[in-house]
Design a protein around this motif. Sequence first.
Motif, PDB file in Angstrom:
ATOM      1  N   GLN A 215      -7.640  -0.467  -1.315  1.00 61.77           N
ATOM      2  CA  GLN A 215      -7.514  -1.895  -1.652  1.00 61.77           C
ATOM      3  C   GLN A 215      -8.767  -2.376  -2.387  1.00 61.77           C
ATOM      4  O   GLN A 215      -8.678  -3.057  -3.405  1.00 61.77           O
TER       5      GLN A 215
ATOM      6  N   ARG B 292     -10.196  -5.833   7.098  1.00 61.00           N
ATOM      7  CA  ARG B 292     -10.826  -4.604   6.576  1.00 61.00           C
ATOM      8  C   ARG B 292     -10.984  -4.640   5.058  1.00 61.00           C
ATOM      9  O   ARG B 292     -11.859  -3.986   4.503  1.00 61.00           O
ATOM     10  N   THR B 293     -10.136  -5.421   4.383  1.00 63.79           N
ATOM     11  CA  THR B 293     -10.260  -5.472   2.918  1.00 63.79           C
ATOM     12  C   THR B 293     -11.593  -6.124   2.547  1.00 63.79           C
ATOM     13  O   THR B 293     -12.231  -5.742   1.579  1.00 63.79           O
TER      14      THR B 293
ATOM     15  N   THR C 264       0.838  -1.200   0.000  1.00 58.96           N
ATOM     16  CA  THR C 264       0.000   0.000   0.000  1.00 58.96           C
ATOM     17  C   THR C 264       0.874   1.253   0.000  1.00 58.96           C
ATOM     18  O   THR C 264       0.711   2.146  -0.821  1.00 58.96           O
TER      19      THR C 264
ATOM     20  N   GLN D  27      -5.864 -11.811  10.840  1.00 59.49           N
ATOM     21  CA  GLN D  27      -5.221 -10.557  11.278  1.00 59.49           C
ATOM     22  C   GLN D  27      -4.832 -10.660  12.748  1.00 59.49           C
ATOM     23  O   GLN D  27      -5.378  -9.954  13.594  1.00 59.49           O
TER      24      GLN D  27
ATOM     25  N   ARG E 114      -5.649 -13.084   5.054  1.00 55.14           N
ATOM     26  CA  ARG E 114      -4.819 -13.534   6.180  1.00 55.14           C
ATOM     27  C   ARG E 114      -5.559 -13.308   7.497  1.00 55.14           C
ATOM     28  O   ARG E 114      -6.245 -12.296   7.663  1.00 55.14           O
TER      29      ARG E 114
ATOM     30  N   ARG F 238      -2.437   5.557   7.079  1.00 52.02           N
ATOM     31  CA  ARG F 238      -2.868   4.257   7.623  1.00 52.02           C
ATOM     32  C   ARG F 238      -2.720   4.324   9.130  1.00 52.02           C
ATOM     33  O   ARG F 238      -1.692   4.783   9.644  1.00 52.02           O
TER      34      ARG F 238
ATOM     35  N   PRO G 263      -5.433  -9.832  -0.918  1.00 50.08           N
ATOM     36  CA  PRO G 263      -4.830  -8.497  -0.822  1.00 50.08           C
ATOM     37  C   PRO G 263      -3.325  -8.565  -0.538  1.00 50.08           C
ATOM     38  O   PRO G 263      -2.617  -7.580  -0.745  1.00 50.08           O
ATOM     39  N   LEU G 264      -2.882  -9.707  -0.044  1.00 49.32           N
ATOM     40  CA  LEU G 264      -1.493  -9.937   0.363  1.00 49.32           C
ATOM     41  C   LEU G 264      -1.161  -9.044   1.561  1.00 49.32           C
ATOM     42  O   LEU G 264      -1.758  -7.978   1.680  1.00 49.32           O
ATOM     43  N   PRO G 265      -0.258  -9.372   2.438  1.00 52.67           N
ATOM     44  CA  PRO G 265       0.599 -10.552   2.361  1.00 52.67           C
ATOM     45  C   PRO G 265      -0.165 -11.847   2.678  1.00 52.67           C
ATOM     46  O   PRO G 265      -1.071 -11.841   3.501  1.00 52.67           O
TER      47      PRO G 265
ATOM     48  N   HIS H 155     -10.591  -0.239   4.113  1.00 54.73           N
ATOM     49  CA  HIS H 155      -9.364  -0.152   3.311  1.00 54.73           C
ATOM     50  C   HIS H 155      -9.789   0.170   1.876  1.00 54.73           C
ATOM     51  O   HIS H 155      -9.689  -0.655   0.979  1.00 54.73           O
TER      52      HIS H 155
END
Length: 300
Positions: free
Chosen positions: A132, A162-163, A52, A226, A224, A101, A258-260, A129
């Motif tokens: 994203q 959040r994505t 980002t 979080q 992922r 952020r 969204p990665l990682p 986000h």
Amino acid sequence: MNNIISCNQFTRESLEKLLDLAKKIKENPNEYKNKLDGKIIAPIFFEPSTRTRLSFETAALRLGAKIIATENAQNSSTKKGESLQDTIRILAGYADCIVMRHNSDDSAEIAVSYSKVPIINAGSGKKEHPSQSLLDVFTIREKRGKIDGTKIAILGDLVYGRTIHSLLELLSLYDGIEVWGLSKEAFRLPEKYKKMLEDHNIKYHECAGFDEIPRDIDVLYHTRIQSERFDGDFGKEEFIINKALLSKFLQNTIVMHPLPRLDEISEDIDDDPRAVYFEQAHNGVPVRMAMYLTVMGYAE
Ligand code: NCD
């Protein structure tokens, strides 16, 4: 649109306008290289970031803007106890746009109320986000040719991710969307997002396994867990996308993230044309260029 802090600011029309601009930028980047000559962008990141932050910086440089940044907000006066509002007031006197952020859900709203320059939310706590999800819907539209009618499975951390929350918000602007959710029990989609989907007549199917996701789904969107956002240990991801699993889906199914990534997606599918997560991350540059032009009044 003077700030982009939440997906709920968008109508279908304003979203399409931004996506169209990002498409034009992607196809013809040279036409935009001097658009922000003489402007200064201040990215301030109070949480870790690779894609980002660096894609926002790349986007600024590709438009001809200059960047002022502390490598990480821990090197800023925040470390000395400065409040968010004071940091924003100061940066707003230096730069023409602030990209922020922060780990607090309300940070973007606070920043807007203390800034005289545009604020772009680069991630606010577990809530939003928007940049994203703009690049996510850009990627879906690029791959499918349209967003209407997208059948999507959301996986991983549906509570703190959040994505996911922002993506659902943008998808709800479209017709014929259907969503399947697959996660460990502790990470199931919160009621308020289920309600939001229901309010938009979007069907949500909570699944217990991959076999409940239709073979012809358009998008498998993994995320992922979080773990930095909660206390306790809920263990590792159980639902992994690997070659054997992907072979059960049709050729039109794309895999996004969204990665990682940690263990959610196995490297054995990286070369499969359906694995679009690296391309998705690269789309962050034209989309964020379009975001700058939109908030700074240069969007045509
Ligand atoms: C995401 C984030 O920060 O919410 N990363 C990103 O910006 N691409 C997802 C994550 O950290 O898991």
